[in-house]
Scaffold this motif. Structure first.
Motif, PDB file in Angstrom:
ATOM      1  N   TRP A 351       0.881  -1.153   0.088  1.00 44.61           N
ATOM      2  CA  TRP A 351       0.222  -0.068   0.161  1.00 44.61           C
ATOM      3  C   TRP A 351       0.749   1.370  -0.183  1.00 44.61           C
ATOM      4  O   TRP A 351       0.624   2.199  -0.847  1.00 44.61           O
ATOM      5  N   LEU A 352       1.842   1.326   0.963  1.00 40.28           N
ATOM      6  CA  LEU A 352       2.559   2.611   0.958  1.00 40.28           C
ATOM      7  C   LEU A 352       3.543   2.818  -0.172  1.00 40.28           C
ATOM      8  O   LEU A 352       3.586   3.914  -0.763  1.00 40.28           O
ATOM      9  N   PHE A 353       3.967   1.688  -0.723  1.00 40.88           N
ATOM     10  CA  PHE A 353       4.779   2.039  -2.078  1.00 40.88           C
ATOM     11  C   PHE A 353       4.076   2.198  -3.270  1.00 40.88           C
ATOM     12  O   PHE A 353       4.329   2.976  -3.926  1.00 40.88           O
ATOM     13  N   GLY A 354       2.980   1.735  -3.273  1.00 40.21           N
ATOM     14  CA  GLY A 354       1.987   1.979  -4.254  1.00 40.21           C
ATOM     15  C   GLY A 354       1.506   3.484  -4.212  1.00 40.21           C
ATOM     16  O   GLY A 354       1.385   4.134  -5.326  1.00 40.21           O
ATOM     17  N   LEU A 355       1.396   4.185  -3.155  1.00 36.25           N
ATOM     18  CA  LEU A 355       1.004   5.433  -2.847  1.00 36.25           C
ATOM     19  C   LEU A 355       2.310   6.330  -3.309  1.00 36.25           C
ATOM     20  O   LEU A 355       2.245   7.483  -4.167  1.00 36.25           O
ATOM     21  N   CYS A 356       3.490   5.634  -3.154  1.00 36.33           N
ATOM     22  CA  CYS A 356       4.663   6.555  -3.648  1.00 36.33           C
ATOM     23  C   CYS A 356       4.863   6.445  -5.217  1.00 36.33           C
ATOM     24  O   CYS A 356       5.062   7.393  -5.984  1.00 36.33           O
ATOM     25  N   MET A 357       4.207   5.453  -5.910  1.00 37.36           N
ATOM     26  CA  MET A 357       4.339   5.279  -7.021  1.00 37.36           C
ATOM     27  C   MET A 357       3.223   5.999  -7.805  1.00 37.36           C
ATOM     28  O   MET A 357       3.457   6.604  -8.928  1.00 37.36           O
ATOM     29  N   GLU A 358       1.843   6.303  -7.132  1.00 35.51           N
ATOM     30  CA  GLU A 358       0.982   7.158  -7.672  1.00 35.51           C
ATOM     31  C   GLU A 358       1.561   8.649  -7.656  1.00 35.51           C
ATOM     32  O   GLU A 358       1.181   9.115  -8.765  1.00 35.51           O
ATOM     33  N   GLN A 359       2.414   9.125  -6.622  1.00 35.40           N
ATOM     34  CA  GLN A 359       2.872  10.456  -6.507  1.00 35.40           C
ATOM     35  C   GLN A 359       3.879  10.802  -7.480  1.00 35.40           C
ATOM     36  O   GLN A 359       4.155  11.877  -7.872  1.00 35.40           O
ATOM     37  N   MET A 360       4.979   9.557  -7.505  1.00 37.44           N
ATOM     38  CA  MET A 360       6.231   9.885  -8.095  1.00 37.44           C
ATOM     39  C   MET A 360       6.582   9.017  -9.312  1.00 37.44           C
ATOM     40  O   MET A 360       7.436   9.305 -10.115  1.00 37.44           O
TER      41      MET A 360
END
Length: 398
Positions: A351-360
């Protein structure tokens, strides 16, 4: 029982345990979601709950191994795995799905690598390093065996039938294998028995808080990186400009690279202190990420190989570093405590790395690379010659 026989039995049981639990959602999440009328993310959320449960209960399982030996704990874990998989196969609602993964999580707390490592240390004491590596070599093929088998079973008997088959394998294969293990050093004829017996009889020495915190950080971050890459690697590579076929090929190389890294640890690095091999492994992911960022698609295969090899060695380090730095006394409970943050990080990583990928986008790779650098720094702050770390650091290098 010879050490080789112990490794073969325990390694085979671990292969089945990992294949039927940790690697199961990758194949069954979609059909389970369709059948229950929920999103695939919800199925993985239930899996994450199981991981959290395993982390919370891990110290209790480790303490039980320190007290009773590994055989009864591992055997009970097979019964719990079987019960959880049966409950999963019978699930008709969302609460039942989560309840099944709670039960499986209880099994994971005493049935995966941490329990296997503690079992070996309970039997063989400070001479367990090579056997820990052997366990990870065998169980490193869990996805290689588990994913095709689960896929074939799902096509043949459906996802529910697949759960029932895995439950049966726990009872018919893994349970007998674990019951055939020696329970503690008194059952073992290896020359290290006196040292292992001392480890069980003498109280454990105090653990420096600084060292324990650094190790817990190392394990948590390495589990985070490993799980994040397992969940998002193809998408991350395509976002970095790598073609889909090349991304799939790169992903397929990670498993063999992990085994190659473990073979390197078993051969070339086996006489070095585990801190050395862990430090070398920690820089592999950042170096691979830098190569991918600088050279793009042509470096995708190199990135996958470096990440996989580093991850393979760091998996062994989760067992060998606590042994080398603190000794065998109280190993099981200490290992469980050190892995609590790691299990939580593992549960949150997709979940957390997925959020990073959505933003970056592809820039999320710099996040994982920076985390890898922090792991190296934490390991560099530990020294085998520190008297607070190990009374006899070299005796653990064999």
């Amino acid at each position: 029982m010879t050490p080789t026989a112990t490794v073969l039995k325990l390694g085979s049981a671990q292969t089945l345990a990992w294949a039927s639990t940790y690697y199961l959602p990758a194949i069954l999440a979609a059909p389970v979601a369709r059948d229950l009328g929920v999103g695939t993310a919800t199925v993985f959320a239930a899996f994450s709950v199981g991981l959290v449960i395993s982390g919370v209960l891990g110290p209790r399982a480790g303490r039980a191994i320190d007290t009773l030996g590994g055989k009864p704990v591992l055997a009970v874990s097979n019964l719990i795995f079987a019960a959880g998989l049966v409950l999963l196969g019978l699930a008709q609602s969302l609460p039942a799905l989560f309840a099944a993964w709670v039960v499986i999580g209880v099994g994971m707390s005493g049935g995966l690598y941490e329990a296997a490592f503690a079992t070996l240390v309970r039997i063989y004491g400070k001479d367990s390093r090579g056997m820990i590596t052997g366990i990870t070599l065998l169980a490193g093929f869990a996805s290689t065996v588990g994913w095709p088998l689960s896929t074939a079973l799902e096509a043949w008997v459906g996802w529910r039938g697949t759960c029932f088959v895995w439950a049966s394998l726990h009872l018919l294969v893994a349970l007998p294998l674990n019951l055939w293990l020696p329970n503690h050093a008194a059952e073992n004829s290896a020359p290290t028995r006196p040292d292992a017996s001392k480890a069980a009889d003498h109280p454990q020495r105090p653990v420096p808080t600084r060292t324990a915190v650094l190790l817990a950080f190392v394990f948590a971050v390495t589990w985070f990186i490993s799980t994040a890459m397992a969940a998002h690697l193809p998408t991350l590579l395509t976002a970095s400009g790598v073609g889909l076929s090349m991304a799939v090929t790169a992903g397929a190389l990670i498993g063999p690279a992990q085994v190659a890294g473990r073979l390197l640890e078993f051969g070339v690095l086996r006489r070095a202190h585990p801190l050395l091999s862990a430090r070398l492994a920690a820089v592999m992911h950042p170096v691979g990420a830098a190569a991918l960022a600088l050279f793009g698609a042509p470096a995708a295969l190199l990135f996958a190989i470096l990440h996989g090899a580093g991850n393979g060695v760091l998996t062994i380090a989760k067992g060998t570093l606590p042994l080398a730095l603190f000794g065998p006394q109280g190993y099981g409970e200490r290992q469980g405590l050190l892995m609590v943050p790691a299990r939580l990080a593992q549960a949150l990583a997709p979940w957390l790395f997925g959020l990073c990928m959505e933003q970056m986008g592809a820039g999320a790779l710099w996040v994982s690379a920076a985390l890898g650098v922090l792991v190296f720094v934490a390991l560099a702050l530990l020294h085998p010659s520190d008297p607070h770390v190990s009374d006899h650091p070299q005796e653990h290098a064999a």
